[in-house]
Design a protein around this motif. Structure first.
Motif, PDB file in Angstrom:
ATOM      1  N   ALA A   1       2.046  11.919  -7.232  1.00 21.81           N
ATOM      2  CA  ALA A   1       3.324  11.254  -6.962  1.00 21.81           C
ATOM      3  C   ALA A   1       3.095   9.870  -6.358  1.00 21.81           C
ATOM      4  CB  ALA A   1       4.178  12.105  -6.024  1.00 21.81           C
ATOM      5  N   ALA A   2       2.104   9.760  -5.488  1.00 23.58           N
ATOM      6  CA  ALA A   2       1.809   8.472  -4.865  1.00 23.58           C
ATOM      7  C   ALA A   2       1.273   7.475  -5.885  1.00 23.58           C
ATOM      8  CB  ALA A   2       0.807   8.662  -3.734  1.00 23.58           C
ATOM      9  N   ALA A   3       0.441   7.946  -6.811  1.00 27.12           N
ATOM     10  CA  ALA A   3      -0.106   7.059  -7.842  1.00 27.12           C
ATOM     11  C   ALA A   3       1.007   6.524  -8.742  1.00 27.12           C
ATOM     12  CB  ALA A   3      -1.159   7.792  -8.663  1.00 27.12           C
ATOM     13  N   GLU A   4       1.980   7.366  -9.060  1.00 23.22           N
ATOM     14  CA  GLU A   4       3.120   6.907  -9.861  1.00 23.22           C
ATOM     15  C   GLU A   4       3.919   5.846  -9.103  1.00 23.22           C
ATOM     16  OE1 GLU A   4       5.511  10.190 -10.998  1.00 23.22           O
ATOM     17  OE2 GLU A   4       3.930  11.186 -12.167  1.00 23.22           O
ATOM     18  N   LEU A   5       4.102   6.069  -7.815  1.00 22.08           N
ATOM     19  CA  LEU A   5       4.820   5.103  -6.994  1.00 22.08           C
ATOM     20  C   LEU A   5       4.057   3.777  -6.924  1.00 22.08           C
ATOM     21  CD1 LEU A   5       7.220   4.540  -5.137  1.00 22.08           C
ATOM     22  CD2 LEU A   5       5.954   5.623  -3.268  1.00 22.08           C
TER      23      LEU A   5
ATOM     24  N   GLY B   1       0.835  -1.193   0.000  1.00 20.08           N
ATOM     25  CA  GLY B   1       0.000   0.000   0.000  1.00 20.08           C
ATOM     26  C   GLY B   1       0.868   1.239   0.000  1.00 20.08           C
ATOM     27  N   VAL B   2       0.349   2.317  -0.575  1.00 22.08           N
ATOM     28  CA  VAL B   2       1.095   3.574  -0.660  1.00 22.08           C
ATOM     29  C   VAL B   2       0.302   4.667   0.049  1.00 22.08           C
ATOM     30  CG1 VAL B   2       1.946   5.377  -2.230  1.00 22.08           C
ATOM     31  CG2 VAL B   2       2.280   2.960  -2.790  1.00 22.08           C
ATOM     32  N   HIS B   3       1.025   5.499   0.830  1.00 21.43           N
ATOM     33  CA  HIS B   3       0.440   6.640   1.521  1.00 21.43           C
ATOM     34  C   HIS B   3       0.913   7.940   0.901  1.00 21.43           C
ATOM     35  CE1 HIS B   3      -1.261   4.350   4.764  1.00 21.43           C
ATOM     36  NE2 HIS B   3      -0.102   3.829   5.087  1.00 21.43           N
ATOM     37  N   CYS B   4       0.086   8.961   1.038  1.00 15.66           N
ATOM     38  CA  CYS B   4       0.506  10.296   0.613  1.00 15.66           C
ATOM     39  C   CYS B   4      -0.173  11.328   1.511  1.00 15.66           C
ATOM     40  CB  CYS B   4       0.142  10.549  -0.850  1.00 15.66           C
ATOM     41  SG  CYS B   4      -1.634  10.496  -1.205  1.00 15.66           S
ATOM     42  N   CYS B   5       0.312  12.555   1.397  1.00 14.41           N
ATOM     43  CA  CYS B   5      -0.308  13.665   2.124  1.00 14.41           C
ATOM     44  C   CYS B   5      -0.320  14.875   1.201  1.00 14.41           C
ATOM     45  CB  CYS B   5       0.454  13.958   3.412  1.00 14.41           C
ATOM     46  SG  CYS B   5      -0.331  15.228   4.448  1.00 14.41           S
ATOM     47  N   GLY B   6      -1.407  15.032   0.472  1.00 17.61           N
ATOM     48  CA  GLY B   6      -1.560  16.156  -0.434  1.00 17.61           C
ATOM     49  C   GLY B   6      -0.824  16.013  -1.744  1.00 17.61           C
TER      50      GLY B   6
END
Length: 338
Positions: free
Chosen positions: A289-293, A280-285
């Motif tokens: 960038a998270a979708a690419e990761l 799973g990938v987390h992001c904050c705003g």
């Protein structure tokens, strides 16, 4: 693929896994909507599972019906213009979703507090009234929060048996422990079996993350002042990890793209040695960038890789622009999804 679509696919995959595991059970199959003899799973908002801000309920299909999430209160200091007053947000709300990113962008002090034992006890009583026979309560690392201790106090007065677990995790590493517990509960597991499922998933999980600044972690007391100053002076973007429930420095990168690339490599290496890795990938705003990761990591995961915004209780400490990855190594044949 957008972050929202990725998470929707992931939820669908979890529902499919529940039905597949039920179909594979020998003999009489447990009814997925039975109303008695059930074990509930309680967790806190640090699990980072997708939540409907309007209702506070998980957006997790059938598994979401088995789980109750206790909010982590967030406090935002309004600064001189607000008369130094502190605004508390005790529950999920549209106001918190709106105000927290603004506060982080402005550099306003943001703090969190553990849920009160009374708030958790209220959750246990509500589940007892719904006909549940027991509760497995699995929480954020006790070295990062007092939530585990609050749950233990609440369990002493609960009207039904409650097993309280310190996951030593945060984010989707905690979330995966909750998911595995909910799967076990849905498939007819008893209190011990559901607790064991949560413990096994938590022990098999690893989290890495990177933040543009260490200041929020320092303010929240999650790292010391010296570490924060080092990160600022050297202009590094540290790659951090959770190890035995504590935040530790893993590596140093000189930009967020480099930190992201290093986290990706570390996760791919770990997943490649696993029979069944879920990521799973987390992001904050920073969902793009998270979708690419997530897209880059998809070949290494046996499920769709979700992109989940950090919950307020974690975003308050990691800050805008944070990225994180969790990987859980589950038993079973490797069947990498596309």
């Amino acid at each position: 693929m957008s972050a929202v679509m990725r998470t929707e696919q992931w939820v669908q995959a979890l529902d499919a896994e529940l039905h597949a595991r039920r179909a594979a059970l020998p003999g009489r199959k447990p009814h997925l909507r039975r109303t008695r003899g059930r074990i509930a799973v309680v967790t806190d908002a640090a699990c980072a599972l997708p939540v409907d801000a309007a209702t506070g309920r998980l957006r997790l299909g059938l598994l979401g019906e088995q789980v109750e999430v206790v909010p982590i209160p967030v406090m935002i200091d309004q600064g001189p213009q607000g008369g130094q007053r502190s605004e508390m947000y005790p529950e999920y709300s549209a106001e918190l979703t709106r105000d927290l990113p603004l506060a982080l962008a402005q550099g306003l002090p943001v703090r969190t507090s553990r849920p009160s034992p009374g708030r958790i006890a209220e959750t246990y009583r509500g589940l007892h009234a719904e006909g549940f026979d027991g509760v497995v309560s699995v929480h954020l690392s006790a070295k990062l929060s007092g939530t585990y201790d609050a749950a233990r106090l609440a369990a002493e007065q609960a009207p039904l048996p409650v097993t309280v677990l310190d996951s030593q995790q945060a984010g989707l590493a905690l979330g995966q422990a909750v998911i595995q517990a909910a799967l076990a509960a849905r498939l007819g597991g008893n209190l011990q079996g559901v607790a064991q499922a949560a413990e096994a998933a938590a022990a098999a999980s690893n989290s890495v993350f990177a933040v543009p600044s260490l200041e929020q972690l320092r303010r929240g007391g999650r790292i010391n002042r010296l570490a924060s100053l080092f990160g600022t002076m050297m202009r590094v973007k540290p790659v951090l990890q959770l190890c035995e429930g504590e935040i530790q420095l893993l590596e140093r990168a000189h930009s967020m793209p480099r930190a992201s690339a290093r986290m990706q490599a570390l996760t791919a290496e770990r997943a490649s040695s696993s029979e069944k890795a879920v990521i799973g990938v987390h992001c904050c705003g920073n969902p793009e960038a998270a979708a690419e990761l997530a897209q880059a990591l998809q070949p290494h995961s046996t499920q769709p890789v979700p992109v989940v915004e950090l919950p307020p209780g974690l975003a308050a400490h990691l800050g805008l622009g944070a990225l994180g990855i969790s990987v859980t190594e589950l038993p079973g044949p490797r069947n990498t999804s596309s």
